[in-house]
Design an enzyme around this catalytic site. Structure first.
Site, short mmCIF file in Angstrom:
data_model
loop_
_atom_site.label_atom_id
_atom_site.label_comp_id
_atom_site.label_asym_id
_atom_site.label_seq_id
_atom_site.Cartn_x
_atom_site.Cartn_y
_atom_site.Cartn_z
N HIS A 1 -18.12 12.08 25.05
CA HIS A 1 -18.91 12.56 25.69
C HIS A 1 -18.71 13.31 26.94
O HIS A 1 -19.52 14.19 27.26
CB HIS A 1 -20.21 11.61 25.85
CG HIS A 1 -20.29 10.74 26.91
ND1 HIS A 1 -19.73 9.68 27.05
CD2 HIS A 1 -20.50 10.90 28.53
CE1 HIS A 1 -19.90 8.94 28.27
NE2 HIS A 1 -20.20 9.78 29.00
N ASP B 1 -16.96 6.77 21.17
CA ASP B 1 -16.78 7.53 22.32
C ASP B 1 -15.53 7.81 22.84
O ASP B 1 -15.53 7.57 24.00
CB ASP B 1 -18.21 7.10 22.95
CG ASP B 1 -18.33 8.03 24.43
OD1 ASP B 1 -18.20 9.23 23.89
OD2 ASP B 1 -18.98 7.79 25.30
N ASN C 1 -18.03 8.31 36.13
CA ASN C 1 -16.97 7.24 36.07
C ASN C 1 -16.70 7.34 34.56
O ASN C 1 -15.72 6.68 34.14
CB ASN C 1 -17.47 5.87 36.35
CG ASN C 1 -17.29 5.37 37.95
OD1 ASN C 1 -18.19 5.67 38.62
ND2 ASN C 1 -15.95 5.23 38.29
N SER C 2 -17.46 7.86 33.50
CA SER C 2 -17.27 7.69 31.97
C SER C 2 -15.74 8.48 31.84
O SER C 2 -15.40 9.26 32.32
CB SER C 2 -18.27 8.66 31.34
OG SER C 2 -19.41 8.19 31.50
N GLY D 1 -17.36 -0.42 1.29
CA GLY D 1 -18.26 0.10 0.49
C GLY D 1 -19.46 -0.78 0.03
O GLY D 1 -20.09 -0.87 -1.16
N VAL D 2 -19.91 -1.36 0.97
CA VAL D 2 -21.15 -2.35 0.78
C VAL D 2 -22.19 -2.18 1.72
O VAL D 2 -21.94 -1.61 2.96
CB VAL D 2 -20.73 -3.84 0.61
CG1 VAL D 2 -20.00 -3.96 -0.34
CG2 VAL D 2 -20.32 -4.01 2.01
#
Length: 483
Positions: A111, A141, A215-216, A272-273
């Site tokens: 982001h 992310d 800070n991300s 696949g469930v």
């Protein structure tokens, strides 16, 4: 006198509280040396985005009468503000850190660089390098960037073992809060395995080390200087730190970063469930001693296990040797597994534990595939409609399909009405849903539903486990009390 002194000393010792069984340790006296050795590896990420004219946040120039004395003033004002259909540049700031000095690899949050036209890494000595995007993963992310290592000598940090970190351990965050530049904060690990509903693989480290906007993408270090998390999110009504920050654990990040560096994209395992939690009621209905694992609610048509190896109603307890304690464990474990790998899966099927082998597909190849599809039931039945457990049920004939828009591939017994205030209503069962199984046995007529419930009552069961299908074939399990 000597005897008194000794006795007094002994009495004083007895009066003191017993020392705790564990050693009391204060926080680190200083992290200056540790921080000094790490600051060079942490960078500020600056991005810019070119926005054309007419953006949603652009303020149009007011329309003025021809010859108005304010016309020249407004034209100059909006020209300087980037108005009058002129393109504008929007900038944002974040953090990142170097993990490979020879290759110039930098890690940050997706982001931070999303929709950026230009990315720049700003180092602690004031130097700047243009960065290019190697790969990104929106689900976790994480983004991988690359700068030219021949233009500057880089210093890298390495990942540590986030599994070894404990609640209460000291950690240190370095980042670029509010665009101020390299900032060091210290705190403890407040919690682990946090699910904040930000994505399918949430497993965050929570810390009270101050993390703010900017800070991300920055690192969370242990006291050995190893990166055990990537700072990603905060909870804050004010926009500043209130001591609740979240970091992506290194255990999850390393595998994603490796794939992004190698392929420029992720290649996750895919089972696949469709799954749902195993509640206490469901566990009781399946004869399980406790509620654990992930309940298979549907199988993706054309997916890796659309060959009968897994069935709706199976409870997955272990996957490739790793325990599945609750439903949300399974997606993370499967995603971390290599595509094409054959793995052992421990399941409970009809009350018995068994091991099956499955070969994983690739999640990215199957994300658009339709889920579900109920098994075919037997034809026939003695009654056309019936009232049971707060539901009115009937034959799934052409008229019922047309009334509720039920697809041809869905089979079972249609629910035409649900009594308000009944147990069925409390569980969210609605008219138009189809009962495909009861206690893991297929039903295709109202009479079979009545017979199955009667049989469960004769066995002393208090709950009935129903597998329901939506009109489009999506499956879910519901337990209903029969007393």
């Amino acid at each position: 006198m000597r005897r008194f002194a000794l006795a007094a000393t002994a009495a004083a010792m007895l009066a003191q509280p017993a020392a705790p069984a564990f050693a009391q340790q204060r926080g680190p006296a200083s992290v200056a040396d540790l921080a000094e050795g790490l600051l060079e590896a942490v960078v500020n990420i600056s991005t810019s985005q070119n926005r054309g004219a007419g953006g949603s946040d652009a303020v149009p120039m007011p329309r003025l009468p021809e010859g108005s004395p304010f016309q020249d003033f407004f034209e100059e004002f909006f020209r300087d503000r980037g108005g009058n259909n002129q393109p504008r540049r929007v900038q944002s700031l974040g953090s990142g850190f170097v993990i490979d000095a020879e290759q110039g690899i930098i890690i940050t949050n997706n982001h931070v660089i999303a929709d950026a036209d230009e990315i720049e890494a700003n180092f602690s000595d004031g130097s700047k390098l243009k960065a290019e995007l190697v790969g990104r993963d929106t689900k976790t992310d994480i983004a991988v960037l690359k700068v030219d290592p021949t233009l500057k000598q880089l210093k890298a940090v390495q990942f540590g073992d986030s599994n070894a970190i404990r609640i209460g351990d000291w950690v240190m965050a370095i980042g670029n809060p509010f665009g101020l530049g390299g900032t060091v904060t210290v705190g403890i690990v407040s919690a682990r395995n946090r699910d904040i509903n930000s994505g399918p693989y949430d497993d965050f480290i929570q810390t009270d080390a101050a993390i703010n906007r900017g800070n991300s993408g920055g690192p969370l270090f242990d006291m050995d200087g190893n990166v055990i998390g990537i700072n990603t999110a905060i909870i804050s009504p004010s926009g500043g730190s209130i001591g609740i920050g979240f970091s992506i654990p290194s255990e999850l990040a390393v595998n994603v970063i490796t794939q992004l560096r190698e392929f420029g994209e992720t290649r996750r395992g895919w089972l696949g469930v469709r799954i749902q939690p195993v509640t206490d009621d469901i566990a009781e209905s399946l004869g399980m001693a406790r509620a654990e694992g992930a309940l298979v609610a549907g199988v993706t048509k054309g997916g890796p296990v659309d060959n009968g190896v897994l069935e709706p109603g199976d409870v997955i307890l272990r996957f490739d040797g790793r325990p599945v304690r609750e439903m949300r464990d399974l997606p993370r474990i499967v995603a971390d597994s290599p595509v094409g790998k054959e793995v052992d899966v421990v399941i409970v099927r009809r009350g018995e534990e068994q091991v099956v082998k499955v070969t994983l597909g690739r999640l990215e190849d199957g994300e658009e595939m339709a889920e579900g599809g109920a098994g075919e039931g037997e034809e026939g039945g003695a009654v056309a409609t019936a009232s049971v457990l707060g539901m009115t049920i009937g034959e799934l004939d052409d008229a019922a399909r047309a009334q509720f828009g039920i697809l041809p591939e869905v089979s079972g017994v249609v629910i035409s009405e649900v009594t308000p205030g009944s147990a069925a209503a409390d569980k969210g069962i609605a008219a138009g849903e189809v009962i495909t199984e009861i206690a893991q046995e297929s039903v295709s007529s109202p009479q079979q539903v009545i017979d199955r419930i009667a049989a469960l009552r004769e066995q002393g069961r208090r709950n009935a486990l129903l597998m329901l299908s939506s009109k489009t074939g999506e499956l879910r399990f519901v337990t209903l009390r029969m007393d």
